[in-house]
Design an enzyme around this catalytic site. Structure first.
Site, PDB file in Angstrom:
ATOM      1  N   LYS A  45      38.658  33.076  55.529  1.00 30.93           N
ATOM      2  CA  LYS A  45      37.701  32.714  56.577  1.00 30.93           C
ATOM      3  C   LYS A  45      36.493  33.638  56.581  1.00 30.93           C
ATOM      4  O   LYS A  45      36.624  34.847  56.411  1.00 30.93           O
ATOM      5  CB  LYS A  45      38.388  32.758  57.954  1.00 30.93           C
ATOM      6  N   GLU A  51      44.000  35.244  56.497  1.00 31.85           N
ATOM      7  CA  GLU A  51      44.839  35.013  57.650  1.00 31.85           C
ATOM      8  C   GLU A  51      45.998  34.134  57.200  1.00 31.85           C
ATOM      9  O   GLU A  51      45.824  33.291  56.327  1.00 31.85           O
ATOM     10  CB  GLU A  51      43.997  34.239  58.670  1.00 31.85           C
ATOM     11  N   ILE A  83      48.758  28.923  59.654  1.00 30.83           N
ATOM     12  CA  ILE A  83      49.782  28.489  60.595  1.00 30.83           C
ATOM     13  C   ILE A  83      50.013  26.993  60.366  1.00 30.83           C
ATOM     14  O   ILE A  83      49.058  26.209  60.380  1.00 30.83           O
ATOM     15  CB  ILE A  83      49.343  28.737  62.063  1.00 30.83           C
ATOM     16  N   LYS A 120      35.679  19.478  65.050  1.00 28.71           N
ATOM     17  CA  LYS A 120      36.259  18.761  66.183  1.00 28.71           C
ATOM     18  C   LYS A 120      35.644  17.362  66.342  1.00 28.71           C
ATOM     19  O   LYS A 120      34.448  17.192  66.146  1.00 28.71           O
ATOM     20  CB  LYS A 120      36.005  19.555  67.464  1.00 28.71           C
ATOM     21  N   ARG A 177      29.227  31.372  73.719  1.00 32.48           N
ATOM     22  CA  ARG A 177      28.175  30.411  74.072  1.00 32.48           C
ATOM     23  C   ARG A 177      28.819  29.233  74.798  1.00 32.48           C
ATOM     24  O   ARG A 177      30.034  29.144  74.873  1.00 32.48           O
ATOM     25  CB  ARG A 177      27.519  29.879  72.792  1.00 32.48           C
TER      26      ARG A 177
HETATM   27  P1  ADP Z   1      32.209  23.983  69.387  1.00 35.51           P
HETATM   28  O1  ADP Z   1      33.249  25.045  69.212  1.00 35.51           O
HETATM   29  O2  ADP Z   1      31.253  24.127  70.503  1.00 35.51           O
HETATM   30  O3  ADP Z   1      32.746  22.638  69.215  1.00 35.51           O
HETATM   31  P2  ADP Z   1      31.348  23.979  66.741  1.00 35.51           P
HETATM   32  O4  ADP Z   1      32.059  25.110  66.110  1.00 35.51           O
HETATM   33  O5  ADP Z   1      31.759  22.592  66.445  1.00 35.51           O
HETATM   34  O6  ADP Z   1      31.283  24.272  68.263  1.00 35.51           O
HETATM   35  O7  ADP Z   1      29.791  24.139  66.500  1.00 35.51           O
HETATM   36  C1  ADP Z   1      28.862  23.577  67.406  1.00 35.51           C
HETATM   37  C2  ADP Z   1      27.583  23.322  66.689  1.00 35.51           C
HETATM   38  O8  ADP Z   1      26.991  24.546  66.337  1.00 35.51           O
HETATM   39  C3  ADP Z   1      27.750  22.527  65.443  1.00 35.51           C
HETATM   40  O9  ADP Z   1      26.660  21.688  65.347  1.00 35.51           O
HETATM   41  C4  ADP Z   1      27.770  23.571  64.357  1.00 35.51           C
HETATM   42  O10 ADP Z   1      27.242  23.048  63.165  1.00 35.51           O
HETATM   43  C5  ADP Z   1      26.888  24.644  64.927  1.00 35.51           C
HETATM   44  N1  ADP Z   1      27.294  26.007  64.618  1.00 35.51           N
HETATM   45  C6  ADP Z   1      28.410  26.621  65.000  1.00 35.51           C
HETATM   46  N2  ADP Z   1      28.435  27.893  64.598  1.00 35.51           N
HETATM   47  C7  ADP Z   1      27.290  28.103  63.930  1.00 35.51           C
HETATM   48  C8  ADP Z   1      26.697  29.216  63.284  1.00 35.51           C
HETATM   49  N3  ADP Z   1      27.290  30.391  63.227  1.00 35.51           N
HETATM   50  N4  ADP Z   1      25.483  29.047  62.713  1.00 35.51           N
HETATM   51  C9  ADP Z   1      24.880  27.868  62.749  1.00 35.51           C
HETATM   52  N5  ADP Z   1      25.375  26.796  63.364  1.00 35.51           N
HETATM   53  C10 ADP Z   1      26.554  26.886  63.939  1.00 35.51           C
HETATM   54  P1  ADP Z   2      35.012  28.240  63.304  1.00 35.12           P
HETATM   55  O1  ADP Z   2      34.376  29.504  63.750  1.00 35.12           O
HETATM   56  O2  ADP Z   2      34.362  27.670  62.105  1.00 35.12           O
HETATM   57  O3  ADP Z   2      35.230  27.283  64.432  1.00 35.12           O
HETATM   58  P2  ADP Z   2      37.821  28.908  63.474  1.00 35.12           P
HETATM   59  O4  ADP Z   2      38.319  30.268  63.196  1.00 35.12           O
HETATM   60  O5  ADP Z   2      37.740  28.483  64.903  1.00 35.12           O
HETATM   61  O6  ADP Z   2      36.418  28.712  62.768  1.00 35.12           O
HETATM   62  O7  ADP Z   2      38.691  27.861  62.668  1.00 35.12           O
HETATM   63  C1  ADP Z   2      38.297  26.497  62.583  1.00 35.12           C
HETATM   64  C2  ADP Z   2      39.528  25.608  62.563  1.00 35.12           C
HETATM   65  O8  ADP Z   2      40.355  25.900  61.420  1.00 35.12           O
HETATM   66  C3  ADP Z   2      40.442  25.787  63.751  1.00 35.12           C
HETATM   67  O9  ADP Z   2      40.058  24.993  64.846  1.00 35.12           O
HETATM   68  C4  ADP Z   2      41.776  25.393  63.190  1.00 35.12           C
HETATM   69  O10 ADP Z   2      41.904  23.999  63.180  1.00 35.12           O
HETATM   70  C5  ADP Z   2      41.732  25.833  61.750  1.00 35.12           C
HETATM   71  N1  ADP Z   2      42.345  27.162  61.542  1.00 35.12           N
HETATM   72  C6  ADP Z   2      41.723  28.340  61.740  1.00 35.12           C
HETATM   73  N2  ADP Z   2      42.547  29.372  61.474  1.00 35.12           N
HETATM   74  C7  ADP Z   2      43.727  28.829  61.076  1.00 35.12           C
HETATM   75  C8  ADP Z   2      44.989  29.380  60.633  1.00 35.12           C
HETATM   76  N3  ADP Z   2      45.196  30.685  60.541  1.00 35.12           N
HETATM   77  N4  ADP Z   2      45.973  28.522  60.310  1.00 35.12           N
HETATM   78  C9  ADP Z   2      45.768  27.185  60.371  1.00 35.12           C
HETATM   79  N5  ADP Z   2      44.614  26.615  60.762  1.00 35.12           N
HETATM   80  C10 ADP Z   2      43.604  27.419  61.118  1.00 35.12           C
HETATM   81 MG    MG Z   3      36.288  27.678  66.108  1.00 28.15          MG
END
Ligand code: ADP
Ligand code: ADP
Ligand code: MG
Length: 449
Positions: free
Chosen positions: A158, A200, A203, A237, A292
């Site tokens: 990640k 990581e 899971i 999502k 945020r």
């Molecule tokens: P949420 O957790 O609010 O559902 P997402 O992780 O799906 O958020 O991201 C929300 C929006 O922000 C998406 O359009 C995604 O592409 C954008 N986004 C999220 N994190 C970043 C980042 N670090 N830099 C640029 N865009 C981001």
């Molecule tokens: P982002 O910042 O892009 O949202 P997250 O750390 O929230 O990244 O991870 C995005 C998605 O990936 C999570 O919502 C989950 O579905 C999956 N995920 C993240 N970490 C794990 C893990 N350790 N094992 C299984 N699935 C994971």
């Molecule tokens: Mg996330």
């Protein structure tokens, strides 16, 4: 209270924030790129300033242009929405220097949480359970191999600066570890300008359950229940709901209190979300904190009756929270479907273009957050999410039924959307039973008409 707020975003979230400001009697400044001249957020705000050309780097993340827009218009605060600059602590510091109030957490709190590898360390100290993994970022392939062997495959690579499901790779065995690390690093570099990655444990089949927090500037932190975001396609999502079918009063309290500890550990203020993975045995693990407002915040608003954007503004204005934990009460069941301009039959390829005609659903308990309208041309430069349909029913069965009715009424001509995909998902027997995890959408095919 602020007399004028600049909204450093576009689309439905910009409109959502403008509406909250107008209800509060606060003047609004929209910023827009040349590609967004005809966008609703620019038309509805009291003032609108063009901040550059279509490319995000020239406009929506062009920090100098945004600060200049504040100066020209006399806006005293910035609401960043989500994406773009919303988690950019460097920009928060620039705002501080220019005496512009940031509607969000401090730069220091953001830094403590923004770097995901670092955040995990803070969580361990705050007694919040985390997913087993590398102690910080990976510095060599050999080290990665050693750690992966220790925690056991499958593992996940990640991006430490990651967000929006980018810079993430699953690794089944040691044979593919190196190539996956390289791929994750490349994507992380491209999206976040930072190629640090960490490892990581993967899971197996967990649920993604997140806790919404509000924290004022006087140390008061409350949790506003959970959102189940397990319906994801490739870590992005698609459908969110509150409450989660797996939640119990006891687990909610445990996770809520862990989330509050997480926020307190880094001096967090304003709205934020702590994301957890929950396994079959209801063990939960901290995944990350989103510093945020989130896309899916409306489902929490529907079940708590609290307007999260207004609360954000009041907190930034230095007001104390007007409620405490005991006052928070969850009523009914809310579901959000993200409507994207994309073609599920073509690998979810984005489908920008002109909306020839549109009919949106409505009725009791149906909410649409969108900035599109008939004749609007969706530009190809930005996120493909064009609307959110949110419903609230007295229970989950009613909410699902309401969402089916709403989506079947939603007509958009001229572009392709994922509305039928969402309907197929809603009709799925396992979804109806609430029997799903984060891998559910990747295992099933909902693309058929
Ligand atoms: P949420 O957790 O609010 O559902 P997402 O992780 O799906 O958020 O991201 C929300 C929006 O922000 C998406 O359009 C995604 O592409 C954008 N986004 C999220 N994190 C970043 C980042 N670090 N830099 C640029 N865009 C981001
Ligand atoms: P982002 O910042 O892009 O949202 P997250 O750390 O929230 O990244 O991870 C995005 C998605 O990936 C999570 O919502 C989950 O579905 C999956 N995920 C993240 N970490 C794990 C893990 N350790 N094992 C299984 N699935 C994971
Ligand atoms: Mg996330």
């Amino acid at each position: 209270m602020f007399s004028k707020i600049l909204i450093a975003n576009r689309g439905e979230i910009a409109l959502r924030i403008i509406r909250a400001c107008r209800e509060m009697g606060i003047k609004t400044v929209a910023v827009y790129s040349t590609a967004d001249r005809n966008s609703l957020h620019a038309q509805i705000a009291d003032e609108a300033v063009c901040i550059g050309s279509a490319a995000t780097k020239d406009s929506y993340i062009n920090t100098k242009a945004i600060i200049a827009a504040c100066e020209i218009t006399g806006a005293k605060a910035i609401h960043p929405g989500f994406g773009f600059l919303s988690e950019n602590s460097g920009f928060v510091r620039l705002c501080d220097k220019c005496h512009i109030k940031w509607i969000g957490p401090s730069a220091a709190a953001m830094d403590a949480m923004g770097d995901k590898a670092n955040a995990k360390k803070t969580m361990i100290e705050a007694d919040v359970p985390v997913v087993p993994g590398s102690d910080g970022i990976i510095t060599s392939i050999d080290q990665a191999k050693r750690i992966a062997a220790e925690i056991g495959y499958p593992v996940m690579v990640k991006a430490s600066a990651g967000g929006g499901g980018r810079g993430i790779r699953n690794v089944e065995n040691e044979g593919e570890l190196e190539e996956k690390i390289i791929a994750a690093k490349q994507e992380a570099k491209q999206f976040f300008g930072n190629d640090d990655v960490y490892l990581e444990k993967f899971i197996i089949n967990p649920r993604h359950i997140e806790i919404q927090l509000l924290a004022d500037e006087y140390g008061n932190v409350v949790y506003l229940g959970e959102r189940d975001c397990s319906c994801q396609r490739r870590n992005q999502k698609l459908l969110e709901e509150s409450p989660s079918v797996v939640m119990t009063e006891e687990l909610r309290k445990k996770m809520g209190e862990a989330a509050v500890r997480a926020a307190k550990a880094c001096g967090y203020t304003n709205a934020g979300t702590v994301e957890f993975l929950v396994d079959k045995d209801k063990n939960f693990y901290f995944m990350e904190m989103n510093a945020r407002i989130q896309v899916e915040h409306p489902v929490t608003e529907m079940v708590t009756g609290i307007d999260l954007i207004k609360e954000q503004i009041k907190i930034a204005d230095g007001q104390k929270l007007g409620f405490c934990q005991e006052d928070i009460c969850l009523v009914g069941h809310a579901i959000e479907c993200r409507i994207n301009a994309e073609d599920p039959a073509m690998g979810f390829r984005p489908c920008p273009g002109k909306i020839a005609s549109i009919h949106m659903p409505g009725g009791f308990g149906v909410r649409i957050d969108t900035a599109v309208y008939q004749g609007y041309e969706i530009p190809p430069y930005y996120d493909s999410m064009i609307a959110k349909v949110i419903v609230k029913g007295s229970d989950r069965t009613e909410a699902i039924q309401k969402m089916k009715v709403a989506l079947s009424e939603f007509l958009i001509e001229g572009i392709t959307t994922n509305i039928d995909f969402q309907l197929n998902l809603l009709r799925d027997p396992e979804f109806e039973k609430g029997d799903f995890d984060i891998g559910f959408l990747n295992r099933k095919d909902f693309t058929k008409k």
